[in-house]
Design a protein around this motif. Structure first.
Motif, mmCIF file in Angstrom:
data_model
loop_
_atom_site.group_PDB
_atom_site.id
_atom_site.type_symbol
_atom_site.label_atom_id
_atom_site.label_comp_id
_atom_site.label_asym_id
_atom_site.label_seq_id
_atom_site.Cartn_x
_atom_site.Cartn_y
_atom_site.Cartn_z
ATOM 1 N N LYS A 1 -18.767 -46.907 -27.811
ATOM 2 C CA LYS A 1 -17.939 -47.602 -26.822
ATOM 3 C C LYS A 1 -18.227 -49.093 -26.782
ATOM 4 N N ASP A 2 -19.497 -49.456 -26.992
ATOM 5 C CA ASP A 2 -19.922 -50.840 -26.838
ATOM 6 C C ASP A 2 -19.884 -51.639 -28.133
ATOM 7 N N SER A 3 -19.233 -51.108 -29.163
ATOM 8 C CA SER A 3 -19.283 -51.772 -30.466
ATOM 9 C C SER A 3 -18.117 -52.732 -30.703
ATOM 10 N N GLY A 4 -17.365 -53.052 -29.653
ATOM 11 C CA GLY A 4 -16.334 -54.083 -29.762
ATOM 12 C C GLY A 4 -15.168 -53.724 -30.662
ATOM 13 N N LEU A 5 -14.517 -52.602 -30.397
ATOM 14 C CA LEU A 5 -13.452 -52.092 -31.263
ATOM 15 C C LEU A 5 -12.076 -52.523 -30.745
ATOM 16 N N ARG A 6 -11.867 -53.797 -30.614
ATOM 17 C CA ARG A 6 -10.621 -54.279 -30.033
ATOM 18 C C ARG A 6 -9.404 -53.981 -30.909
ATOM 19 N N ASP A 7 -9.606 -53.927 -32.220
ATOM 20 C CA ASP A 7 -8.468 -53.700 -33.110
ATOM 21 C C ASP A 7 -7.928 -52.280 -33.019
ATOM 22 N N VAL A 8 -8.728 -51.336 -32.486
ATOM 23 C CA VAL A 8 -8.251 -49.951 -32.314
ATOM 24 C C VAL A 8 -8.319 -49.535 -30.848
ATOM 25 N N GLU A 9 -8.378 -50.504 -29.976
ATOM 26 C CA GLU A 9 -8.498 -50.230 -28.548
ATOM 27 C C GLU A 9 -7.299 -49.408 -28.060
ATOM 28 N N GLY A 10 -7.611 -48.390 -27.254
ATOM 29 C CA GLY A 10 -6.568 -47.536 -26.716
ATOM 30 C C GLY A 10 -6.264 -46.328 -27.577
ATOM 31 N N ARG A 11 -6.770 -46.323 -28.816
ATOM 32 C CA ARG A 11 -6.504 -45.180 -29.712
ATOM 33 C C ARG A 11 -7.752 -44.339 -29.982
ATOM 34 N N ILE A 12 -8.896 -44.744 -29.446
ATOM 35 C CA ILE A 12 -10.119 -43.953 -29.570
ATOM 36 C C ILE A 12 -10.702 -43.742 -28.182
ATOM 37 N N SER A 13 -10.939 -42.484 -27.827
ATOM 38 C CA SER A 13 -11.598 -42.159 -26.570
ATOM 39 C C SER A 13 -12.882 -41.396 -26.885
ATOM 40 N N TRP A 14 -13.735 -41.257 -25.871
ATOM 41 C CA TRP A 14 -15.084 -40.722 -26.075
ATOM 42 C C TRP A 14 -15.329 -39.591 -25.091
ATOM 43 N N MET A 15 -15.925 -38.513 -25.588
ATOM 44 C CA MET A 15 -16.075 -37.313 -24.762
ATOM 45 C C MET A 15 -17.404 -36.637 -25.089
ATOM 46 N N GLN A 16 -18.242 -36.438 -24.084
ATOM 47 C CA GLN A 16 -19.490 -35.719 -24.309
ATOM 48 C C GLN A 16 -19.196 -34.218 -24.394
ATOM 49 N N HIS A 17 -19.636 -33.626 -25.495
ATOM 50 C CA HIS A 17 -19.357 -32.195 -25.718
ATOM 51 C C HIS A 17 -20.389 -31.629 -26.684
ATOM 52 N N ASP A 18 -20.887 -30.452 -26.357
ATOM 53 C CA ASP A 18 -21.815 -29.699 -27.204
ATOM 54 C C ASP A 18 -20.983 -28.776 -28.088
ATOM 55 N N PHE A 19 -21.045 -28.982 -29.412
ATOM 56 C CA PHE A 19 -20.154 -28.189 -30.270
ATOM 57 C C PHE A 19 -20.538 -26.719 -30.389
ATOM 58 N N PHE A 20 -21.619 -26.302 -29.734
ATOM 59 C CA PHE A 20 -21.901 -24.877 -29.641
ATOM 60 C C PHE A 20 -21.110 -24.224 -28.501
ATOM 61 N N GLU A 21 -20.581 -25.055 -27.611
ATOM 62 C CA GLU A 21 -19.779 -24.553 -26.503
ATOM 63 C C GLU A 21 -18.296 -24.534 -26.906
ATOM 64 N N PRO A 22 -17.476 -23.677 -26.274
ATOM 65 C CA PRO A 22 -16.060 -23.591 -26.639
ATOM 66 C C PRO A 22 -15.374 -24.957 -26.575
ATOM 67 N N GLN A 23 -14.595 -25.247 -27.588
ATOM 68 C CA GLN A 23 -13.868 -26.509 -27.667
ATOM 69 C C GLN A 23 -12.837 -26.576 -26.545
ATOM 70 N N PRO A 24 -12.927 -27.599 -25.658
ATOM 71 C CA PRO A 24 -12.042 -27.631 -24.487
ATOM 72 C C PRO A 24 -10.661 -28.215 -24.747
ATOM 73 N N LEU A 25 -10.480 -28.964 -25.830
ATOM 74 C CA LEU A 25 -9.203 -29.634 -26.050
ATOM 75 C C LEU A 25 -8.197 -28.682 -26.681
ATOM 76 N N ARG A 26 -6.940 -28.842 -26.317
ATOM 77 C CA ARG A 26 -5.862 -27.988 -26.808
ATOM 78 C C ARG A 26 -4.711 -28.855 -27.304
ATOM 79 N N GLY A 27 -3.906 -28.284 -28.173
ATOM 80 C CA GLY A 27 -2.691 -28.947 -28.613
ATOM 81 C C GLY A 27 -2.903 -30.223 -29.397
ATOM 82 N N VAL A 28 -4.041 -30.349 -30.051
ATOM 83 C CA VAL A 28 -4.290 -31.547 -30.865
ATOM 84 C C VAL A 28 -3.764 -31.318 -32.282
ATOM 85 N N SER A 29 -3.792 -32.372 -33.091
ATOM 86 C CA SER A 29 -3.179 -32.297 -34.418
ATOM 87 C C SER A 29 -4.164 -31.953 -35.528
#
Length: 422
Positions: free
Chosen positions: A282-310
């Motif tokens: 988040k703090d790495s100054g990504l202005r050229d891709v701002e708004g197209r990358i979001s950040w989410m804390q998630h343990d990949f051993f737990e069920p994936q919470p996101l749906r309908g992605v590509s």
């Protein structure tokens, strides 16, 4: 049976032709051949050069073996730990930075700066000089070579060398002891690293932040050699994907940033269990891709919470885990893939080992060295396409490998979950 002279001559003729082909490629590419000076240039990272390099290296190794014979050849290899002992001292005492780049340094001066005796300083430097790392042009005085200068100039590469001859090499010496203690069990709690240091690797780094920082820099150095994102960026038809891509275990988002810059029609969610890694992204100054990358804390051993992605992508994660844990990670993605459109890809960007003997031995050895490193550090492994297929089916019988886009150190498997729609 000793090889006949005709075999050696035929091999030498083949090497001559291979050298000519490689030299022509470098000349046509306006690169030129390497030499032993500090001005020596890096080799290109192209598929054509890699093929030429692999062919020539394989022939050169065959010639070396034939002229040495098995005893001398194996003696040289078995004694290579003594070479690494010299490098261990050089890294630990800072030789690569203490040797100046603009002049030769007398051995007594280097020893004083390093804080050790002249005798062992000289012996270490002369051992490394046989590997063209430093050079003693004038007796008792050393200068940099291209090989030593790489460690001087590139901190991440220096960290990669240092951690390999420090905690990784120390752990490797406990490998047989570990297997004897747990001959049928291999995971992070049953690993040579745990045997040597008493705790698993990631717990060790959590308790030793100095070593953890060096390890992080070492991983950054490794990406400059054979862990680039090229196979993912160029090897998959991203133009056919629309919407959001989930970067599972994506750390600070290095891969997602590269993809976002290359494909402005896509957005990304970077998931990781480490809040600090996500914060770093988040703090790495990504202005050229701002708004197209979001950040989410998630343990990949737990069920994936996101749906309908590509698309989902998991890069350089599965090789850290034993088979049963990989199955759990793959199982955790199933509920999400069930709620995605048919053909939604799960991309696995990992080393895909070849079948034994199907590529040149030096190239295969490099891949299997990394496999042994995973065994030593985490009780885990690199895998073949067939091994991934077995684990996928164990996780869910509906998993199918749709395509193998690349193999080798950065393979790319495209996996689909076949879901029957009512």
């Amino acid at each position: 049976m000793e090889p006949s002279a005709n075999v050696l001559v035929a091999l030498a003729d083949r090497i001559t032709k291979q050298v000519a082909n490689l030299s022509k490629y470098l000349e046509d590419s306006d690169i030129g051949m390497s030499d032993f000076t500090v001005e020596s240039r890096e080799r290109p990272n192209t598929g054509e050069f890699k093929t030429l390099h692999s062919d020539l290296t394989s022939s050169l190794e065959d010639l070396q073996y034939l002229i040495d014979g098995p005893r001398a050849y194996m003696r040289s290899f078995i004694c290579s730990g003594n070479d690494l002992a010299a490098f261990q001292i050089a890294f630990e005492f800072g030789f690569f930075n203490l040797v100046p780049t603009d002049r030769a340094i007398p051995i007594a001066e280097l020893a004083k700066k390093a804080g050790m005796d002249v005798d062992r300083t000289a012996r270490v430097m002369r051992m490394m000089a046989t590997r063209r790392t430093f050079e003693e042009k004038t007796p008792g005085e050393f200068t940099h070579t291209a090989a030593s200068l790489v460690f001087h100039e590139d901190e991440s590469f220096r960290c990669a060398g240092h951690y390999m001859v420090d905690e990784m090499w120390k752990a490797a010496t406990a490998t047989a002891e570990c297997v004897k203690a747990s001959p049928y069990e291999s995971d992070s709690s049953h690993s040579p690293f745990k045997t040597r240091f008493g705790i698993p690797l990631f717990e060790y780094y959590a308790k030793n932040p100095g070593y953890a920082a060096r390890f992080a820099k070492a991983m950054a150095g490794a990406t400059k050699i054979d862990r680039q994102v090229t196979e993912v960026v160029d090897g998959f038809p991203w133009d056919g994907i629309r919407g959001t891509v989930v970067d599972v275990g994506g750390g600070s988002g290095h891969l997602s940033v590269s993809l976002a810059r290359a494909f402005p029609h896509l957005s990304f969610v970077v998931q990781d269990n480490s809040a600090s890694m996500l914060a770093q992204g988040k703090d790495s100054g990504l202005r050229d891709v701002e708004g197209r990358i979001s950040w989410m804390q998630h343990d990949f051993f737990e069920p994936q919470p996101l749906r309908g992605v590509s698309a989902f992508i998991i890069r350089q994660c599965l090789h850290n885990w034993c088979d049963r844990d990989v199955v759990k990670i793959l199982e955790a993605l199933v509920p999400a893939l069930e709620k995605c459109d048919d053909g939604t890809p799960l991309l696995i960007n990992e080393t895909v080992l070849p079948q034994p003997g199907t590529i040149h031995a030096p190239e295969e050895r490099g891949l299997r060295q990394m496999d042994m490193l995973m065994l030593v550090t985490l009780g885990s492994k690199q895998r073949t396409k067939e091994e991934y297929e077995t684990l996928l089916k164990e996780a869910d019988d509906r998993y199918e490998i749709y395509s193998l886009h690349s193999t080798g150190s950065m393979g790319l498997l495209e996996v689909h979950l076949k879901v029957e729609r009512s």
